[in-house]
Design a protein around this motif. Structure first.
Motif, PDB file in Angstrom:
ATOM      1  N   TYR A  32     -13.645 -22.000 -19.183  1.00  0.00           N
ATOM      2  CA  TYR A  32     -13.624 -22.748 -17.426  1.00  0.00           C
ATOM      3  C   TYR A  32     -12.325 -22.322 -17.178  1.00  0.00           C
ATOM      4  O   TYR A  32     -11.519 -21.715 -18.159  1.00  0.00           O
ATOM      5  CB  TYR A  32     -13.250 -23.896 -16.764  1.00  0.00           C
ATOM      6  CG  TYR A  32     -15.043 -24.785 -17.339  1.00  0.00           C
ATOM      7  CD1 TYR A  32     -16.008 -24.478 -17.160  1.00  0.00           C
ATOM      8  CD2 TYR A  32     -15.312 -25.145 -18.588  1.00  0.00           C
ATOM      9  CE1 TYR A  32     -17.297 -25.328 -17.017  1.00  0.00           C
ATOM     10  CE2 TYR A  32     -16.920 -25.970 -19.285  1.00  0.00           C
ATOM     11  CZ  TYR A  32     -17.261 -26.144 -18.086  1.00  0.00           C
ATOM     12  OH  TYR A  32     -18.544 -26.560 -18.614  1.00  0.00           O
ATOM     13  N   THR A  33     -12.116 -21.461 -16.157  1.00  0.00           N
ATOM     14  CA  THR A  33     -10.414 -21.675 -15.530  1.00  0.00           C
ATOM     15  C   THR A  33      -9.824 -23.005 -15.535  1.00  0.00           C
ATOM     16  O   THR A  33     -11.059 -24.071 -16.037  1.00  0.00           O
ATOM     17  CB  THR A  33     -10.145 -20.968 -13.438  1.00  0.00           C
ATOM     18  OG1 THR A  33     -10.407 -21.922 -13.540  1.00  0.00           O
ATOM     19  CG2 THR A  33     -11.066 -19.581 -14.052  1.00  0.00           C
ATOM     20  N   ASP A  79      -3.356 -21.132 -13.305  1.00  0.00           N
ATOM     21  CA  ASP A  79      -4.385 -22.140 -12.802  1.00  0.00           C
ATOM     22  C   ASP A  79      -5.827 -20.200 -13.489  1.00  0.00           C
ATOM     23  O   ASP A  79      -7.081 -21.513 -13.227  1.00  0.00           O
ATOM     24  CB  ASP A  79      -5.199 -22.284 -11.607  1.00  0.00           C
ATOM     25  CG  ASP A  79      -3.840 -23.523 -10.713  1.00  0.00           C
ATOM     26  OD1 ASP A  79      -3.449 -24.098 -11.703  1.00  0.00           O
ATOM     27  OD2 ASP A  79      -4.368 -23.781  -9.490  1.00  0.00           O
ATOM     28  N   GLY A  80      -5.638 -19.835 -13.518  1.00  0.00           N
ATOM     29  CA  GLY A  80      -7.330 -18.747 -13.244  1.00  0.00           C
ATOM     30  C   GLY A  80      -7.259 -18.644 -14.859  1.00  0.00           C
ATOM     31  O   GLY A  80      -7.355 -18.299 -15.561  1.00  0.00           O
ATOM     32  N   LYS A  82      -7.870 -19.390 -18.905  1.00  0.00           N
ATOM     33  CA  LYS A  82      -9.180 -20.113 -19.714  1.00  0.00           C
ATOM     34  C   LYS A  82      -9.306 -20.774 -20.375  1.00  0.00           C
ATOM     35  O   LYS A  82      -8.556 -21.025 -21.501  1.00  0.00           O
ATOM     36  CB  LYS A  82     -10.399 -18.750 -20.227  1.00  0.00           C
ATOM     37  CG  LYS A  82     -10.857 -17.747 -19.276  1.00  0.00           C
ATOM     38  CD  LYS A  82     -11.820 -18.992 -18.180  1.00  0.00           C
ATOM     39  CE  LYS A  82     -12.415 -17.440 -17.585  1.00  0.00           C
ATOM     40  NZ  LYS A  82     -13.718 -17.717 -15.943  1.00  0.00           N
TER      41      LYS A  82
END
Length: 92
Positions: A32-33, A79-80, A82
């Motif tokens: 997930y990010t 935030d982006g 992984k």
């Protein structure tokens, strides 16, 4: 239950939830990010804490501590980036 995550820099962290509800929001082996992981895990931990409140009359401080742990760890990464959910125990 416990769930193990690998942050973007490779650091591995063990997290605790008082409820198997984590399985409704996260999947072992999935990525997930950071932003999505924080959203999914804190939502699940809030639900877990409310289950404790419904049963015992008070919120779960362990769920609150894990929420704080995740938010603090996540703040170190974009935030982006992984996050990998390495394992969840017990499995469903």
């Amino acid at each position: 239950m416990t769930f193990e995550v690998r942050w973007p820099d490779g650091a591995v962290e063990n997290c605790y939830s008082p409820s198997l509800v984590m399985h409704d929001h996260l999947t072992a082996g999935a990525s997930y990010t950071v932003a999505e992981f924080v959203d999914r895990s804190t939502t699940a931990l809030s639900e877990a804490s409310e289950r404790v409140r419904a049963k015992y009359g008070f919120a779960c401080t362990s769920a609150a501590a894990t929420t704080h742990q995740i938010i603090t760890s996540a703040a170190r990464y974009p935030d982006g980036a992984k996050v990998d959910v390495v394992s969840m125990s017990p499995p469903l």
